[in-house]
Design a protein around this motif. Structure first.
Motif, PDB file in Angstrom:
ATOM      1  N   LEU A   1       0.834  -1.196   0.000  1.00  0.00           N
ATOM      2  CA  LEU A   1       0.000   0.000   0.000  1.00  0.00           C
ATOM      3  C   LEU A   1       0.873   1.251   0.000  1.00  0.00           C
ATOM      4  N   PRO A   2       0.292   2.416  -0.302  1.00  0.00           N
ATOM      5  CA  PRO A   2       1.073   3.660  -0.339  1.00  0.00           C
ATOM      6  C   PRO A   2       1.821   3.950   0.952  1.00  0.00           C
ATOM      7  N   ASP A   3       1.304   3.467   2.097  1.00  0.00           N
ATOM      8  CA  ASP A   3       1.998   3.709   3.361  1.00  0.00           C
ATOM      9  C   ASP A   3       2.995   2.609   3.695  1.00  0.00           C
ATOM     10  N   ASP A   4       3.328   1.774   2.677  1.00  0.00           N
ATOM     11  CA  ASP A   4       4.306   0.698   2.776  1.00  0.00           C
ATOM     12  C   ASP A   4       3.815  -0.508   3.592  1.00  0.00           C
ATOM     13  N   GLN A   5       2.577  -0.497   4.007  1.00  0.00           N
ATOM     14  CA  GLN A   5       2.032  -1.680   4.665  1.00  0.00           C
ATOM     15  C   GLN A   5       1.676  -2.735   3.615  1.00  0.00           C
ATOM     16  N   GLN A   6       1.663  -4.004   4.033  1.00  0.00           N
ATOM     17  CA  GLN A   6       1.333  -5.111   3.139  1.00  0.00           C
ATOM     18  C   GLN A   6      -0.143  -5.477   3.282  1.00  0.00           C
ATOM     19  N   LEU A   7      -0.836  -5.532   2.144  1.00  0.00           N
ATOM     20  CA  LEU A   7      -2.207  -6.015   2.129  1.00  0.00           C
ATOM     21  C   LEU A   7      -2.180  -7.460   1.631  1.00  0.00           C
ATOM     22  N   HIS A   8      -2.548  -8.389   2.502  1.00  0.00           N
ATOM     23  CA  HIS A   8      -2.507  -9.815   2.177  1.00  0.00           C
ATOM     24  C   HIS A   8      -3.861 -10.226   1.588  1.00  0.00           C
ATOM     25  N   ILE A   9      -3.876 -10.453   0.279  1.00  0.00           N
ATOM     26  CA  ILE A   9      -5.138 -10.732  -0.422  1.00  0.00           C
ATOM     27  C   ILE A   9      -5.455 -12.220  -0.428  1.00  0.00           C
ATOM     28  N   LEU A  10      -4.488 -13.048  -0.769  1.00  0.00           N
ATOM     29  CA  LEU A  10      -4.662 -14.500  -0.763  1.00  0.00           C
ATOM     30  C   LEU A  10      -3.704 -15.113   0.246  1.00  0.00           C
ATOM     31  N   LYS A  11      -4.209 -16.095   0.997  1.00  0.00           N
ATOM     32  CA  LYS A  11      -3.439 -16.641   2.119  1.00  0.00           C
ATOM     33  C   LYS A  11      -3.387 -18.161   2.056  1.00  0.00           C
ATOM     34  N   GLY A  12      -2.282 -18.680   1.533  1.00  0.00           N
ATOM     35  CA  GLY A  12      -2.064 -20.131   1.548  1.00  0.00           C
ATOM     36  C   GLY A  12      -3.062 -20.921   0.740  1.00  0.00           C
ATOM     37  N   ILE A  13      -3.279 -20.544  -0.531  1.00  0.00           N
ATOM     38  CA  ILE A  13      -4.274 -21.205  -1.375  1.00  0.00           C
ATOM     39  C   ILE A  13      -3.728 -22.525  -1.913  1.00  0.00           C
ATOM     40  N   ASP A  14      -4.521 -23.590  -1.731  1.00  0.00           N
ATOM     41  CA  ASP A  14      -4.235 -24.894  -2.329  1.00  0.00           C
ATOM     42  C   ASP A  14      -5.397 -25.245  -3.251  1.00  0.00           C
ATOM     43  N   LEU A  15      -5.103 -25.482  -4.527  1.00  0.00           N
ATOM     44  CA  LEU A  15      -6.167 -25.764  -5.486  1.00  0.00           C
ATOM     45  C   LEU A  15      -5.565 -26.483  -6.694  1.00  0.00           C
ATOM     46  N   ALA A  16      -6.281 -27.509  -7.167  1.00  0.00           N
ATOM     47  CA  ALA A  16      -5.904 -28.191  -8.409  1.00  0.00           C
ATOM     48  C   ALA A  16      -7.093 -28.148  -9.359  1.00  0.00           C
TER      49      ALA A  16
ATOM     50  N   GLY B   1     -14.623  -8.306  -2.838  1.00  0.00           N
ATOM     51  CA  GLY B   1     -13.488  -7.946  -1.999  1.00  0.00           C
ATOM     52  C   GLY B   1     -12.808  -9.100  -1.305  1.00  0.00           C
ATOM     53  N   CYS B   2     -13.249 -10.340  -1.587  1.00  0.00           N
ATOM     54  CA  CYS B   2     -12.660 -11.486  -0.885  1.00  0.00           C
ATOM     55  C   CYS B   2     -11.387 -11.993  -1.560  1.00  0.00           C
ATOM     56  N   GLY B   3     -11.086 -11.506  -2.771  1.00  0.00           N
ATOM     57  CA  GLY B   3      -9.885 -11.956  -3.471  1.00  0.00           C
ATOM     58  C   GLY B   3     -10.170 -12.788  -4.710  1.00  0.00           C
ATOM     59  N   LYS B   4     -11.464 -12.867  -5.131  1.00  0.00           N
ATOM     60  CA  LYS B   4     -11.819 -13.693  -6.290  1.00  0.00           C
ATOM     61  C   LYS B   4     -11.088 -13.249  -7.557  1.00  0.00           C
TER      62      LYS B   4
ATOM     63  N   SER C   1     -12.008 -13.871   2.892  1.00  0.00           N
ATOM     64  CA  SER C   1     -10.849 -13.149   3.445  1.00  0.00           C
ATOM     65  C   SER C   1      -9.532 -13.766   3.008  1.00  0.00           C
ATOM     66  N   GLY C   2      -9.490 -14.212   1.744  1.00  0.00           N
ATOM     67  CA  GLY C   2      -8.256 -14.738   1.179  1.00  0.00           C
ATOM     68  C   GLY C   2      -7.976 -16.186   1.481  1.00  0.00           C
ATOM     69  N   VAL C   3      -8.901 -16.871   2.169  1.00  0.00           N
ATOM     70  CA  VAL C   3      -8.712 -18.286   2.535  1.00  0.00           C
ATOM     71  C   VAL C   3      -9.699 -19.134   1.735  1.00  0.00           C
ATOM     72  N   LEU C   4      -9.198 -20.173   1.060  1.00  0.00           N
ATOM     73  CA  LEU C   4     -10.025 -21.048   0.230  1.00  0.00           C
ATOM     74  C   LEU C   4     -10.331 -22.338   0.981  1.00  0.00           C
ATOM     75  N   SER C   5     -11.618 -22.729   0.986  1.00  0.00           N
ATOM     76  CA  SER C   5     -12.022 -23.954   1.669  1.00  0.00           C
ATOM     77  C   SER C   5     -13.127 -24.637   0.883  1.00  0.00           C
ATOM     78  N   PRO C   6     -13.245 -25.977   0.976  1.00  0.00           N
ATOM     79  CA  PRO C   6     -14.308 -26.694   0.259  1.00  0.00           C
ATOM     80  C   PRO C   6     -15.679 -26.223   0.710  1.00  0.00           C
ATOM     81  N   LEU C   7     -16.631 -26.259  -0.212  1.00  0.00           N
ATOM     82  CA  LEU C   7     -17.982 -25.779   0.065  1.00  0.00           C
ATOM     83  C   LEU C   7     -18.990 -26.803  -0.435  1.00  0.00           C
ATOM     84  N   SER C   8     -19.941 -27.153   0.430  1.00  0.00           N
ATOM     85  CA  SER C   8     -21.023 -28.043   0.039  1.00  0.00           C
ATOM     86  C   SER C   8     -22.230 -27.186  -0.340  1.00  0.00           C
TER      87      SER C   8
END
Length: 254
Positions: free
Chosen positions: A33-48, A62-65, A238-245
């Motif tokens: 970001l402009p103030d040098d802070q890090q915006l973490h959009i995706l967090k540890g995504i596992d997907l095949a 805004g979730c990172g799609k 919030s950047g975390v991917l999980s299985p959905l039924s």
């Protein structure tokens, strides 16, 4: 007399392993970001993503799609983790190499259609074929016309986008995305600008064409009814991917 013939048993058929088109392992994506802070959009995504599969990723705005779609489509590379596309590490490919691979392998379908306003339906579908080579390039008009026919719009080939309905514009966009027979189809909110009935028709068309060509279809959506049409569903929150039924769809866009 006893029957001496031995009973023959059929061996169970073994399914052919599906080819992995895209693989993400512990993938993160951050921006400064402009103030040098890090915006973490995706967090540890596992997907095949496998050849012939239909995968849906559900998430709110805004979730990172969009960031995840950019990674899947080789428009971007991860901050950390591993992203392989057809077995090739994406972060080792230069911009030009990624662009060539993306152009020949990935088809994009967007919510807002993104058609060229001053060009006919046919001209819009032809556009990706200007990057083709050999027979595909020289036969581009014929190939594009065949694809328009596949989506039921051959009679509208010379019509400008502003004279087409929303559903017709989306079908032109689908024809354009599929004209080079991509291995991976990325659909970003493909029914978001359509009514329920037209949205159902568009999703059925996408799924049918993807199945016929053994392409992988990844649908990015906020609509669980759209997601229910897929064979594998995930939620991005919030950047975390999980299985959905997801229960069976009651109606796309409902």
């Amino acid at each position: 007399m006893e029957d001496s013939r031995e009973e023959t048993r059929e061996e169970p058929k073994q399914e052919t392993p599906k080819e992995t088109l895209v693989s993400l392992r512990s993938v993160t994506r951050s921006v400064t970001l402009p103030d040098d802070q890090q915006l973490h959009i995706l967090k540890g995504i596992d997907l095949a993503v496998y050849s012939g599969d239909h995968t849906a990723i559900v998430g709110r705005s805004g979730c990172g799609k969009s960031t995840l779609l950019n990674l899947l489509g080789l428009l971007d590379v991860p901050t950390s983790g591993e992203l392989e596309f057809l077995g090739q590490p994406a972060d080792r490919l230069g911009n030009n190499a990624r662009a060539r691979l993306r152009g020949s392998t990935v088809g994009f379908v967007f919510q807002q259609f993104n058609l060229l306003p001053g060009r006919s339906a046919l001209d819009n579908v032809i556009t990706p074929l200007f990057y083709a080579k050999g027979k595909e390039f020289w036969r581009r008009r014929e190939i594009a016309m065949d694809m328009l026919d596949r989506v039921g719009l051959a009679a509208r080939a010379t019509t400008m986008p502003n004279m087409l309905s929303g559903g017709e514009q989306q079908r032109v966009a689908i024809a354009r995305a599929l004209v080079r027979r991509p291995r991976l189809i990325l659909a970003d909110e493909p029914t978001g600008a359509l009514d329920v009935e037209t949205g159902q028709s568009v999703m059925a068309l996408l799924d049918t064409v993807a199945t016929e060509t053994a392409a992988a279809l990844v649908t990015i959506t906020h609509d669980t009814n759209v997601a229910a049409l897929a064979r594998a569903c995930y939620r991005l929150d919030s950047g975390v991917l999980s299985p959905l039924s997801v229960p069976a769809a009651a109606g796309v866009g409902a």
